[in-house]
Design an enzyme around this catalytic site. Structure first.
Site, PDB file in Angstrom:
ATOM      1  N   LYS A   9       0.836  -1.201   0.000  1.00 31.49           N
ATOM      2  CA  LYS A   9       0.000   0.000   0.000  1.00 31.49           C
ATOM      3  C   LYS A   9       0.879   1.263   0.000  1.00 31.49           C
ATOM      4  O   LYS A   9       2.093   1.194   0.252  1.00 31.49           O
ATOM      5  CB  LYS A   9      -0.910  -0.039   1.228  1.00 31.49           C
ATOM      6  CG  LYS A   9      -1.902  -1.213   1.226  1.00 31.49           C
ATOM      7  CD  LYS A   9      -2.778  -1.192   2.475  1.00 31.49           C
ATOM      8  CE  LYS A   9      -3.754  -2.354   2.503  1.00 31.49           C
ATOM      9  NZ  LYS A   9      -4.633  -2.298   3.713  1.00 31.49           N
ATOM     10  N   TYR A  49     -12.425  -2.573  -3.206  1.00 31.25           N
ATOM     11  CA  TYR A  49     -12.929  -2.538  -1.825  1.00 31.25           C
ATOM     12  C   TYR A  49     -14.455  -2.466  -1.760  1.00 31.25           C
ATOM     13  O   TYR A  49     -14.990  -1.970  -0.778  1.00 31.25           O
ATOM     14  CB  TYR A  49     -12.308  -1.351  -1.089  1.00 31.25           C
ATOM     15  CG  TYR A  49     -10.914  -1.608  -0.546  1.00 31.25           C
ATOM     16  CD1 TYR A  49     -10.612  -2.757   0.203  1.00 31.25           C
ATOM     17  CD2 TYR A  49      -9.886  -0.686  -0.750  1.00 31.25           C
ATOM     18  CE1 TYR A  49      -9.345  -2.982   0.710  1.00 31.25           C
ATOM     19  CE2 TYR A  49      -8.598  -0.908  -0.235  1.00 31.25           C
ATOM     20  CZ  TYR A  49      -8.345  -2.060   0.498  1.00 31.25           C
ATOM     21  OH  TYR A  49      -7.085  -2.275   1.022  1.00 31.25           O
ATOM     22  N   PHE A  57     -15.217   3.554   7.836  1.00 25.47           N
ATOM     23  CA  PHE A  57     -13.840   3.849   7.421  1.00 25.47           C
ATOM     24  C   PHE A  57     -13.656   3.844   5.895  1.00 25.47           C
ATOM     25  O   PHE A  57     -12.549   4.008   5.407  1.00 25.47           O
ATOM     26  CB  PHE A  57     -12.859   2.844   8.057  1.00 25.47           C
ATOM     27  CG  PHE A  57     -13.157   1.401   7.750  1.00 25.47           C
ATOM     28  CD1 PHE A  57     -12.671   0.811   6.581  1.00 25.47           C
ATOM     29  CD2 PHE A  57     -13.909   0.623   8.619  1.00 25.47           C
ATOM     30  CE1 PHE A  57     -12.932  -0.516   6.287  1.00 25.47           C
ATOM     31  CE2 PHE A  57     -14.183  -0.714   8.330  1.00 25.47           C
ATOM     32  CZ  PHE A  57     -13.697  -1.274   7.158  1.00 25.47           C
ATOM     33  N   ARG A  86      -1.635 -14.214   3.879  1.00 23.48           N
ATOM     34  CA  ARG A  86      -2.316 -13.586   5.030  1.00 23.48           C
ATOM     35  C   ARG A  86      -1.670 -13.998   6.346  1.00 23.48           C
ATOM     36  O   ARG A  86      -1.600 -13.212   7.282  1.00 23.48           O
ATOM     37  CB  ARG A  86      -3.812 -13.887   4.999  1.00 23.48           C
ATOM     38  CG  ARG A  86      -4.450 -13.142   3.843  1.00 23.48           C
ATOM     39  CD  ARG A  86      -5.906 -12.904   3.950  1.00 23.48           C
ATOM     40  NE  ARG A  86      -6.398 -12.298   5.138  1.00 23.48           N
ATOM     41  CZ  ARG A  86      -6.921 -11.069   5.189  1.00 23.48           C
ATOM     42  NH1 ARG A  86      -6.916 -10.275   4.131  1.00 23.48           N
ATOM     43  NH2 ARG A  86      -7.453 -10.623   6.303  1.00 23.48           N
ATOM     44  N   THR A  92      -5.447  -7.624  10.578  1.00 21.51           N
ATOM     45  CA  THR A  92      -5.695  -6.290  10.029  1.00 21.51           C
ATOM     46  C   THR A  92      -5.108  -5.173  10.897  1.00 21.51           C
ATOM     47  O   THR A  92      -4.505  -4.237  10.381  1.00 21.51           O
ATOM     48  CB  THR A  92      -7.226  -6.075   9.881  1.00 21.51           C
ATOM     49  OG1 THR A  92      -7.751  -7.157   9.119  1.00 21.51           O
ATOM     50  CG2 THR A  92      -7.541  -4.760   9.206  1.00 21.51           C
ATOM     51  N   ARG A 103       2.815  -6.982   9.379  1.00 17.68           N
ATOM     52  CA  ARG A 103       2.166  -5.913  10.155  1.00 17.68           C
ATOM     53  C   ARG A 103       2.704  -5.875  11.582  1.00 17.68           C
ATOM     54  O   ARG A 103       2.789  -4.809  12.198  1.00 17.68           O
ATOM     55  CB  ARG A 103       0.653  -6.105  10.116  1.00 17.68           C
ATOM     56  CG  ARG A 103       0.060  -5.766   8.744  1.00 17.68           C
ATOM     57  CD  ARG A 103      -1.352  -6.313   8.589  1.00 17.68           C
ATOM     58  NE  ARG A 103      -2.045  -5.786   7.411  1.00 17.68           N
ATOM     59  CZ  ARG A 103      -3.203  -6.261   6.956  1.00 17.68           C
ATOM     60  NH1 ARG A 103      -3.790  -7.289   7.584  1.00 17.68           N
ATOM     61  NH2 ARG A 103      -3.777  -5.727   5.900  1.00 17.68           N
ATOM     62  N   ASN A 113      -1.654  -0.086   7.301  1.00 17.77           N
ATOM     63  CA  ASN A 113      -1.178  -1.434   7.655  1.00 17.77           C
ATOM     64  C   ASN A 113      -0.400  -2.128   6.530  1.00 17.77           C
ATOM     65  O   ASN A 113      -0.283  -3.351   6.496  1.00 17.77           O
ATOM     66  CB  ASN A 113      -2.331  -2.291   8.186  1.00 17.77           C
ATOM     67  CG  ASN A 113      -3.420  -2.495   7.168  1.00 17.77           C
ATOM     68  OD1 ASN A 113      -3.273  -2.147   5.994  1.00 17.77           O
ATOM     69  ND2 ASN A 113      -4.518  -3.087   7.597  1.00 17.77           N
ATOM     70  N   HIS A 116      -1.913  -5.437   1.426  1.00 17.52           N
ATOM     71  CA  HIS A 116      -3.195  -6.106   1.184  1.00 17.52           C
ATOM     72  C   HIS A 116      -2.934  -7.508   0.654  1.00 17.52           C
ATOM     73  O   HIS A 116      -2.043  -7.705  -0.182  1.00 17.52           O
ATOM     74  CB  HIS A 116      -4.027  -5.348   0.141  1.00 17.52           C
ATOM     75  CG  HIS A 116      -5.209  -6.137  -0.325  1.00 17.52           C
ATOM     76  ND1 HIS A 116      -6.404  -6.162   0.360  1.00 17.52           N
ATOM     77  CD2 HIS A 116      -5.356  -7.005  -1.365  1.00 17.52           C
ATOM     78  CE1 HIS A 116      -7.242  -6.998  -0.248  1.00 17.52           C
ATOM     79  NE2 HIS A 116      -6.628  -7.519  -1.304  1.00 17.52           N
ATOM     80  N   GLU A 127     -10.179 -10.154  -7.404  1.00 18.75           N
ATOM     81  CA  GLU A 127      -9.267  -9.004  -7.278  1.00 18.75           C
ATOM     82  C   GLU A 127      -8.196  -9.012  -8.377  1.00 18.75           C
ATOM     83  O   GLU A 127      -7.804  -7.955  -8.879  1.00 18.75           O
ATOM     84  CB  GLU A 127      -8.627  -9.007  -5.891  1.00 18.75           C
ATOM     85  CG  GLU A 127      -9.645  -8.731  -4.787  1.00 18.75           C
ATOM     86  CD  GLU A 127      -9.094  -8.903  -3.385  1.00 18.75           C
ATOM     87  OE1 GLU A 127      -7.892  -9.225  -3.225  1.00 18.75           O
ATOM     88  OE2 GLU A 127      -9.875  -8.710  -2.435  1.00 18.75           O
TER      89      GLU A 127
HETATM   90  P1  DAT Z   1      -7.604  -6.781   5.606  1.00 17.07           P
HETATM   91  O1  DAT Z   1      -6.816  -5.677   4.920  1.00 17.07           O
HETATM   92  O2  DAT Z   1      -6.831  -7.383   6.734  1.00 17.07           O
HETATM   93  O3  DAT Z   1      -8.170  -7.792   4.653  1.00 17.07           O
HETATM   94  P2  DAT Z   1     -10.299  -5.716   5.780  1.00 17.07           P
HETATM   95  O4  DAT Z   1     -10.548  -6.317   4.441  1.00 17.07           O
HETATM   96  O5  DAT Z   1     -11.277  -6.032   6.872  1.00 17.07           O
HETATM   97  O6  DAT Z   1      -8.839  -6.063   6.322  1.00 17.07           O
HETATM   98  O7  DAT Z   1     -10.268  -4.124   5.657  1.00 17.07           O
HETATM   99  C1  DAT Z   1      -9.616  -3.513   4.562  1.00 17.07           C
HETATM  100  C2  DAT Z   1      -8.790  -2.360   5.069  1.00 17.07           C
HETATM  101  O8  DAT Z   1      -9.645  -1.382   5.633  1.00 17.07           O
HETATM  102  C3  DAT Z   1      -7.831  -2.713   6.211  1.00 17.07           C
HETATM  103  O9  DAT Z   1      -6.615  -3.215   5.726  1.00 17.07           O
HETATM  104  C4  DAT Z   1      -7.674  -1.415   6.918  1.00 17.07           C
HETATM  105  C5  DAT Z   1      -9.023  -0.772   6.758  1.00 17.07           C
HETATM  106  N1  DAT Z   1      -9.866  -1.019   7.936  1.00 17.07           N
HETATM  107  C6  DAT Z   1     -10.509  -2.166   8.254  1.00 17.07           C
HETATM  108  N2  DAT Z   1     -11.197  -2.051   9.401  1.00 17.07           N
HETATM  109  C7  DAT Z   1     -10.969  -0.778   9.822  1.00 17.07           C
HETATM  110  C8  DAT Z   1     -11.388  -0.037  10.951  1.00 17.07           C
HETATM  111  N3  DAT Z   1     -12.172  -0.567  11.891  1.00 17.07           N
HETATM  112  N4  DAT Z   1     -10.946   1.256  11.060  1.00 17.07           N
HETATM  113  C9  DAT Z   1     -10.158   1.809  10.118  1.00 17.07           C
HETATM  114  N5  DAT Z   1      -9.735   1.155   9.027  1.00 17.07           N
HETATM  115  C10 DAT Z   1     -10.126  -0.118   8.874  1.00 17.07           C
HETATM  116 MG    MG Z   2      -9.630  -7.644   3.222  1.00 17.56          MG
END
Ligand code: DAT
Ligand code: MG
Length: 135
Positions: A9, A49, A57, A86, A92, A103, A113, A116, A127
């Site tokens: 990212k 996304y 968020f 992962r 996350t 991470r 973080n 992805h 994706e």
């Molecule tokens: P991951 O990236 O581990 O697959 P995710 O798909 O649930 O996680 O969310 C996508 C991204 O969105 C994540 O990398 C960071 C952001 N994100 C997720 N939950 C969040 C939250 N509660 N507050 C702020 N950003 C968040």
């Molecule tokens: Mg995700």
């Protein structure tokens, strides 16, 4: 063979951690089979996304992922490559991530973080098609 989508990212690129992050996957045995360095267009970010649309968020997430260049790539391994990636990424929220994970070693904030990785073989296929159609 089995593929997944990985994105270093914008925070990872800004901090010059592309090599650090990608080399962990290469040392593990995964192969880069496609890669592109780009500022992700808003339209692709929204497709990527889509499952988070409407969440608190979401706007911040799209702004973040499009703010400066990212390294988007496809990694290949024998099976469940998404899961290998992962496991190596950690959860996350970097606060919950163990040392030894990307991470856990390199991140501090959920909104920054670093990396992805697709969360299933189905997500990986979807994706990869978003970023590398027809590959
Ligand atoms: P991951 O990236 O581990 O697959 P995710 O798909 O649930 O996680 O969310 C996508 C991204 O969105 C994540 O990398 C960071 C952001 N994100 C997720 N939950 C969040 C939250 N509660 N507050 C702020 N950003 C968040
Ligand atoms: Mg995700």
């Amino acid at each position: 063979m089995n593929r997944t989508l990985v994105i270093v990212k914008p925070d990872g690129v800004e901090r010059s951690l592309v090599g650090e992050i990608i080399s962990r996957f290469e040392k593990k045995g995964l192969k880069i089979v496609a890669g592109r360095f780009e500022t992700i267009p808003k339209e692709l970010a929204e497709k990527h996304y889509f499952e988070h649309a409407g969440k608190s968020f979401y706007d911040e997430l799209v702004t973040f992922i499009t703010r400066s260049p990212a390294f988007v790539c496809v990694l290949e391994g024998p099976e469940d490559t998404w899961k290998v990636v992962r496991t190596m990424m950690g959860p996350t929220n970097p606060i919950d991530a163990q040392p030894g994970t990307i991470r856990g070693d390199l991140g501090l904030e959920i909104g920054e973080n670093l990396v992805h990785g697709s969360d299933s073989n189905e997500s990986a296929a979807r994706e990869i098609e978003v970023f590398f159609p027809g590959i």
